[in-house]
Scaffold this motif. Structure first.
Motif, PDB file in Angstrom:
ATOM      1  N   GLY A 122       0.835  -1.196   0.000  1.00 54.16           N
ATOM      2  CA  GLY A 122       0.000   0.000   0.000  1.00 54.16           C
ATOM      3  C   GLY A 122       0.864   1.238   0.000  1.00 54.16           C
ATOM      4  N   ALA A 167       0.581   5.806  -0.498  1.00 50.47           N
ATOM      5  CA  ALA A 167      -0.325   6.958  -0.531  1.00 50.47           C
ATOM      6  C   ALA A 167      -0.238   7.745  -1.830  1.00 50.47           C
ATOM      7  N   GLU A 175      -1.486  -1.137  -4.136  1.00 49.49           N
ATOM      8  CA  GLU A 175      -2.749  -0.483  -3.804  1.00 49.49           C
ATOM      9  C   GLU A 175      -2.467   0.958  -3.437  1.00 49.49           C
ATOM     10  N   ASN A 176      -3.084   1.876  -4.153  1.00 47.68           N
ATOM     11  CA  ASN A 176      -2.886   3.303  -3.944  1.00 47.68           C
ATOM     12  C   ASN A 176      -4.116   3.878  -3.241  1.00 47.68           C
ATOM     13  N   TYR A 177      -3.940   4.330  -2.003  1.00 39.79           N
ATOM     14  CA  TYR A 177      -5.036   4.878  -1.204  1.00 39.79           C
ATOM     15  C   TYR A 177      -4.567   6.134  -0.492  1.00 39.79           C
ATOM     16  N   HIS A 182      -3.861   8.140   2.920  1.00 39.04           N
ATOM     17  CA  HIS A 182      -3.110   7.604   4.051  1.00 39.04           C
ATOM     18  C   HIS A 182      -4.003   6.871   5.055  1.00 39.04           C
ATOM     19  N   MET A 198      -5.149   3.518   3.683  1.00 33.87           N
ATOM     20  CA  MET A 198      -4.014   2.611   3.575  1.00 33.87           C
ATOM     21  C   MET A 198      -3.696   1.994   4.946  1.00 33.87           C
ATOM     22  N   ARG A 217      -6.355  -0.535   5.875  1.00 32.68           N
ATOM     23  CA  ARG A 217      -6.189  -1.786   5.135  1.00 32.68           C
ATOM     24  C   ARG A 217      -5.036  -2.620   5.702  1.00 32.68           C
ATOM     25  N   CYS A 258      -3.254  -5.367   3.307  1.00 32.15           N
ATOM     26  CA  CYS A 258      -1.927  -4.997   2.794  1.00 32.15           C
ATOM     27  C   CYS A 258      -0.888  -5.709   3.655  1.00 32.15           C
ATOM     28  N   VAL A 291       3.092  -1.253   3.928  1.00 31.63           N
ATOM     29  CA  VAL A 291       2.700   0.080   3.480  1.00 31.63           C
ATOM     30  C   VAL A 291       3.910   0.998   3.564  1.00 31.63           C
TER      31      VAL A 291
END
Length: 184
Positions: free
Chosen positions: A96, A98, A126-128, A130, A133, A136, A142, A145
């Motif tokens: 993960g 940001a 996986e781009n989320y 903060h 992320m 997850r 994830c 991260v």
């Protein structure tokens, strides 16, 4: 309704032969008839015209076939993929991030280096934002991260590993009047 009945329907719609469908599906001809009758009762419509010499799709059967064929194909793909994932639990790594400029730089470097040592591991990115992320990560979606220790609540027990050194640059308009004597 279960997928087996739909698969039997699809096979019969393609073969237009109860005996051949029974053979293809490894069931009895009676089971094919029962499945089709059950499906027709569920849909409250006839799907096939039947005579002693010929089986053909009704207009409703044609529409149902056109709608269900891609659905079952996608279902079969999803089942296959889930089984592959289950068999390769130790060969998946979900990272993960940001999406900052540094994250994008770091991801590229990390994936390249890691892939040299572990070529069999499939890496999912996986781009989320903060907060998502970190959530997850807590939920186990994830494995890793990219973040800083001070960015996560202190109530969580995590281990931190420095992965890369890097630099940040400030990019300013040429019209910005920076008056400092040292580079930023």
């Amino acid at each position: 309704m279960n997928t087996d009945k739909i698969k039997i329907f699809l096979d019969l719609a393609e073969s237009l032969n109860f005996s051949r469908t029974a053979q293809n599906m490894n069931i009895t001809q009676s089971a094919v008839s029962q499945s089709i009758s059950s499906l027709e009762r569920y849909l409250n419509t006839k799907l096939f015209y039947r005579s002693r010499k010929q089986v053909t799709l009704t207009p409703a059967g044609q529409l149902f076939y056109q709608g269900m064929h891609p659905v079952i194909t996608q279902f079969n793909k999803a089942v296959t993929h889930a089984r592959e994932v289950a068999q390769s639990v130790n060969t998946l790594l979900t990272i993960g991030f940001a999406g900052s400029g540094y994250d994008r730089y770091a991801i590229n470097q990390l994936v390249q280096e890691y892939s040299k040592y572990k070529p069999d591991v499939k890496i999912f990115l996986e781009n989320y934002d903060h907060r998502t992320m970190v959530s997850r990560l807590k939920q186990g979606f994830c494995d890793v991260v990219l973040t800083r220790p001070e960015s996560i609540d202190s109530g969580i027990t995590l281990s931190y590993q420095k992965l890369l050194d890097g630099r940040f640059y400030a990019v300013c308009s040429k019209h910005y009047g920076y008056a400092g004597s040292r580079p930023v």
